[in-house]
Design an enzyme around this catalytic site. Sequence first.
Site, PDB file in Angstrom:
ATOM      1  N   LYS A   1       7.530   4.741   1.105  1.00 45.52           N
ATOM      2  CA  LYS A   1       7.085   3.354   0.887  1.00 45.52           C
ATOM      3  C   LYS A   1       8.060   2.451   1.643  1.00 45.52           C
ATOM      4  O   LYS A   1       9.163   2.190   1.178  1.00 45.52           O
ATOM      5  CB  LYS A   1       7.106   3.054  -0.619  1.00 45.52           C
ATOM      6  CG  LYS A   1       6.131   1.990  -1.090  1.00 45.52           C
ATOM      7  CD  LYS A   1       6.294   0.623  -0.476  1.00 45.52           C
ATOM      8  CE  LYS A   1       7.432  -0.174  -1.080  1.00 45.52           C
ATOM      9  NZ  LYS A   1       7.670  -1.448  -0.342  1.00 45.52           N
TER      10      LYS A   1
ATOM     11  N   CYS B   1      24.140  -3.200   5.947  1.00 46.07           N
ATOM     12  CA  CYS B   1      24.829  -2.923   4.678  1.00 46.07           C
ATOM     13  C   CYS B   1      26.321  -2.709   4.876  1.00 46.07           C
ATOM     14  O   CYS B   1      27.116  -3.035   4.010  1.00 46.07           O
ATOM     15  CB  CYS B   1      24.200  -1.724   4.003  1.00 46.07           C
ATOM     16  SG  CYS B   1      24.244  -0.254   5.018  1.00 46.07           S
TER      17      CYS B   1
HETATM   18  P1  NAD Z   1      15.047  -4.636  -1.598  1.00 48.00           P
HETATM   19  O1  NAD Z   1      15.780  -3.938  -2.689  1.00 48.00           O
HETATM   20  O2  NAD Z   1      14.471  -5.962  -1.875  1.00 48.00           O
HETATM   21  O3  NAD Z   1      13.832  -3.733  -1.091  1.00 48.00           O
HETATM   22  C1  NAD Z   1      14.012  -2.422  -0.638  1.00 48.00           C
HETATM   23  C2  NAD Z   1      12.753  -1.634  -0.892  1.00 48.00           C
HETATM   24  O4  NAD Z   1      12.551  -1.520  -2.286  1.00 48.00           O
HETATM   25  C3  NAD Z   1      11.495  -2.273  -0.331  1.00 48.00           C
HETATM   26  O5  NAD Z   1      10.683  -1.257   0.210  1.00 48.00           O
HETATM   27  C4  NAD Z   1      10.861  -2.885  -1.551  1.00 48.00           C
HETATM   28  O6  NAD Z   1       9.446  -3.003  -1.452  1.00 48.00           O
HETATM   29  C5  NAD Z   1      11.221  -1.866  -2.610  1.00 48.00           C
HETATM   30  N1  NAD Z   1      11.196  -2.358  -3.986  1.00 48.00           N
HETATM   31  C6  NAD Z   1      11.414  -3.623  -4.441  1.00 48.00           C
HETATM   32  N2  NAD Z   1      11.289  -3.665  -5.788  1.00 48.00           N
HETATM   33  C7  NAD Z   1      10.989  -2.414  -6.205  1.00 48.00           C
HETATM   34  C8  NAD Z   1      10.748  -1.817  -7.467  1.00 48.00           C
HETATM   35  N3  NAD Z   1      10.783  -2.527  -8.598  1.00 48.00           N
HETATM   36  N4  NAD Z   1      10.482  -0.491  -7.514  1.00 48.00           N
HETATM   37  C9  NAD Z   1      10.457   0.243  -6.385  1.00 48.00           C
HETATM   38  N5  NAD Z   1      10.651  -0.255  -5.162  1.00 48.00           N
HETATM   39  C10 NAD Z   1      10.927  -1.581  -5.063  1.00 48.00           C
HETATM   40  O7  NAD Z   1      16.054  -4.651  -0.361  1.00 48.00           O
HETATM   41  P2  NAD Z   1      15.843  -5.364   1.042  1.00 48.00           P
HETATM   42  O8  NAD Z   1      15.999  -6.830   0.832  1.00 48.00           O
HETATM   43  O9  NAD Z   1      14.586  -4.827   1.662  1.00 48.00           O
HETATM   44  O10 NAD Z   1      17.072  -4.773   1.883  1.00 48.00           O
HETATM   45  C11 NAD Z   1      18.319  -5.372   1.937  1.00 48.00           C
HETATM   46  C12 NAD Z   1      19.283  -4.657   1.012  1.00 48.00           C
HETATM   47  O11 NAD Z   1      19.400  -3.293   1.372  1.00 48.00           O
HETATM   48  C13 NAD Z   1      20.702  -5.217   1.101  1.00 48.00           C
HETATM   49  O12 NAD Z   1      21.229  -5.380  -0.185  1.00 48.00           O
HETATM   50  C14 NAD Z   1      21.462  -4.138   1.859  1.00 48.00           C
HETATM   51  O13 NAD Z   1      22.841  -4.115   1.624  1.00 48.00           O
HETATM   52  C15 NAD Z   1      20.780  -2.905   1.385  1.00 48.00           C
HETATM   53  N6  NAD Z   1      21.036  -1.789   2.310  1.00 48.00           N
HETATM   54  C16 NAD Z   1      21.924  -0.816   1.929  1.00 48.00           C
HETATM   55  C17 NAD Z   1      22.215   0.231   2.810  1.00 48.00           C
HETATM   56  C18 NAD Z   1      23.233   1.271   2.428  1.00 48.00           C
HETATM   57  O14 NAD Z   1      23.291   2.293   3.096  1.00 48.00           O
HETATM   58  N7  NAD Z   1      24.018   1.085   1.381  1.00 48.00           N
HETATM   59  C19 NAD Z   1      21.585   0.290   4.055  1.00 48.00           C
HETATM   60  C20 NAD Z   1      20.686  -0.722   4.400  1.00 48.00           C
HETATM   61  C21 NAD Z   1      20.412  -1.755   3.506  1.00 48.00           C
END
Ligand code: NAD
Length: 517
Positions: free
Chosen positions: A192, A301
Site C-alpha cells: 500500500k 528521515c
Molecule cells: P505517514 O505516516 O503519514 O504515511 C505513511 C504511510 O502510512 C502512507 O502510505 C499512509 O497512507 C499510511 N497510513 C496512514 N495512516 C495509516 C493507518 N492508520 N494505518 C495504516 N496505514 C496508514 O508518513 P508520510 O507523511 O507519508 O512520510 C513521512 C514520514 O516518514 C516522516 O516522519 C519520515 O521521517 C518517515 N520516514 C522514515 C524513514 C525511516 O527509515 N525511519 C524513511 C522514510 C520516511
Amino acid sequence: MTQTISPNHDLARRLREERLIGGLQHFVGGQWVASSSGETFDTHSPVDNAFLTQVASGDAQDIDRAAQAAHEAFRTWREVSGAERRRILHRIADLIEARAQEIAVLESIDTGQAIRFMKSAATRGAENFRFYADRAPGAGDGQSLPAPGFINYTLRQPIGPVGVITPWNTPFMLSTWKIAPALAAGCTVVHKPAEWSPVSATLLAEIMDEAGLPGGVHNLVHGFGESAGKALTEHPLIKAIAFVGETTTGSHIMRQGAETLKRVHFELGGKNPVVVFDDADLDRALDAVVFMIYSLNGERCTSSSRVLVQEGIYDEFTARIAERARNIRVGDPLDPETEVGPLVHPRHFEKVMSYFGKAREEGATIAAGGERVGQAGNFVSPTLFTGARNDMAIAQEEIFGPVLTAIPFTDEADALALANDVKYGLAGYLWTNDLTRAHRFAQGLEAGMIWVNSENVRHLPTPFGGVKNSGIGRDGGDYSFEFYMETKNIAISLGTHKTAKLGVGQAPKVDKTVVEG
Ligand code: NAD
C-alpha cells in the site's frame, strides 16, 4: 527559481500522456483492476498543483482480495527454490536499470524531488533487488546447536503474506528496500503506497510482472491510510507489517494490528543531530551538513535537521551554512540544475511554512530562507534558524523540509545531552578529529545509526533503523530476513537420553528429569 527546458521535460510530457492520462489501478493476483467500489482519487503536481492523474481508491474489500491472492500464491512461492527466486529478483533489477530514467522522471513529477537525485534512487532500487537476490538461496539457513544426547538445528521459513506500507519521500527506493527481502525470503506481499505518490509503485508492479514474478506474489492496492492502510494492518491473512512513515502512524498501526497479533517493523521519524566539534575538518563538515539537510528537499528521515556547533566556531560555521543555503538552486524538479524542488503536497508545504512563524515566536533568528519561493506550487527556500535552543519546537519536532536548526554547545557533555534530548533516535552524525572522543560520543549517542566524519553513506549489509520513537527493528543484510522469516528449532534425539516414566507405580529415587514449559 531555476527554469530550463531539458530532455527530461520531453520525456516527462510523453510519460504523462502515455502513463498517467488513463489513471492508475490496483494490481491483484496478476491482474490490473479497478476498485471494487469504483472509487478513485486525484493526485496533483507539486510544481503547480495541477491535476496529475486519477488513482483507484482501495478499501477493505480490495485489501481482502489482495490478501487472499497473496495467501494463495504463498503456497507455491514458498516452495520455489532459492536459486529460482534469485534469478527472478535479478531480472527485476535488470528491468529497473533499463527503465531507470523513466522511473526517475515519473518519481520527480509525482513527488517534486529533484531529478539529479532520482536517477540514483532508481538504480539504488535495482541494487536492493540484486543484494537480496544473491541472499535468497541462503535465506533459510540456520545454526547447529548440539547438546548432550541431541542434535539441535535451526532453520528459517517465510512468515507468510506480509503488508508493506510506504511513505511519499523517495517512494520507489523505499519500496524496493522492503519488497526485495520479503520476496527473497519466500513471502508474498501486499503493498500500500502513499496516496500522495502512487506512480512509481505502479511501475514497480509492472516491472515485477514483466520479470516473471508469478501472479499473486506481489499485489498493489492504492488508497488512503485510514481505509486501505488500516484494512491491511487488520487483515488476519497478513502476518506482518513493514511500515515506513510517521511515528504517530506507527502507534495507530500497532493498535490496529493488536487483534491479529501482527509482527511489526517500524521505520519512523527523526530529528537527527549533526555535532560539529571545533577540531573537525570544517570544510568537509560543511559539505556534509548542507547535503544532509537540503538534499531530497529535506524530506528525508535521516536528514541532519539539528546542527549542534561548538560555541567558539558557531558564528562562523553557521554563517557559512547560511551562505550555502542562499545559493542553493530551487526550481523545477526536472531541471538537472535544480537542487531543491517543491514539497510534495500543499498540506506538507503549509506544515513546513508554519515553522517559520514558530521560529520567530520562539525567538530564533532566520539566518537564511524562511519564505515561500514563487507564487505557485509548493516551493520553500532552504532555511537556517540560528540562536535556537533545544527546547524550541524547531529543535524538537520533525519538520521534514529543507529547514535546519543550529544550536551552540560548550563541551562534549553538553553536546551529548543536547543531542539525546529529543524523543527520536534514528541517526546521528559526528564531526571531530579526536579519535577517543569519537568512540566515546558515538557510544553515548541515542541513535540506531551513527556516522563519524561522514554524511549518510549506506552499506547494504549493515543494520538500518532507529531507537526511541524512531522505530522498531532493523533492515539490511540478514536483519531483514529476521523480520520476514520464522526461526524454527528441530531437536533430534540420539536415543541415549532418559525419559521420565510416569504411571509405573513408583517414584524414582532421584528424579533428574528436567521439565521445561
Ligand atoms: P505517514 O505516516 O503519514 O504515511 C505513511 C504511510 O502510512 C502512507 O502510505 C499512509 O497512507 C499510511 N497510513 C496512514 N495512516 C495509516 C493507518 N492508520 N494505518 C495504516 N496505514 C496508514 O508518513 P508520510 O507523511 O507519508 O512520510 C513521512 C514520514 O516518514 C516522516 O516522519 C519520515 O521521517 C518517515 N520516514 C522514515 C524513514 C525511516 O527509515 N525511519 C524513511 C522514510 C520516511
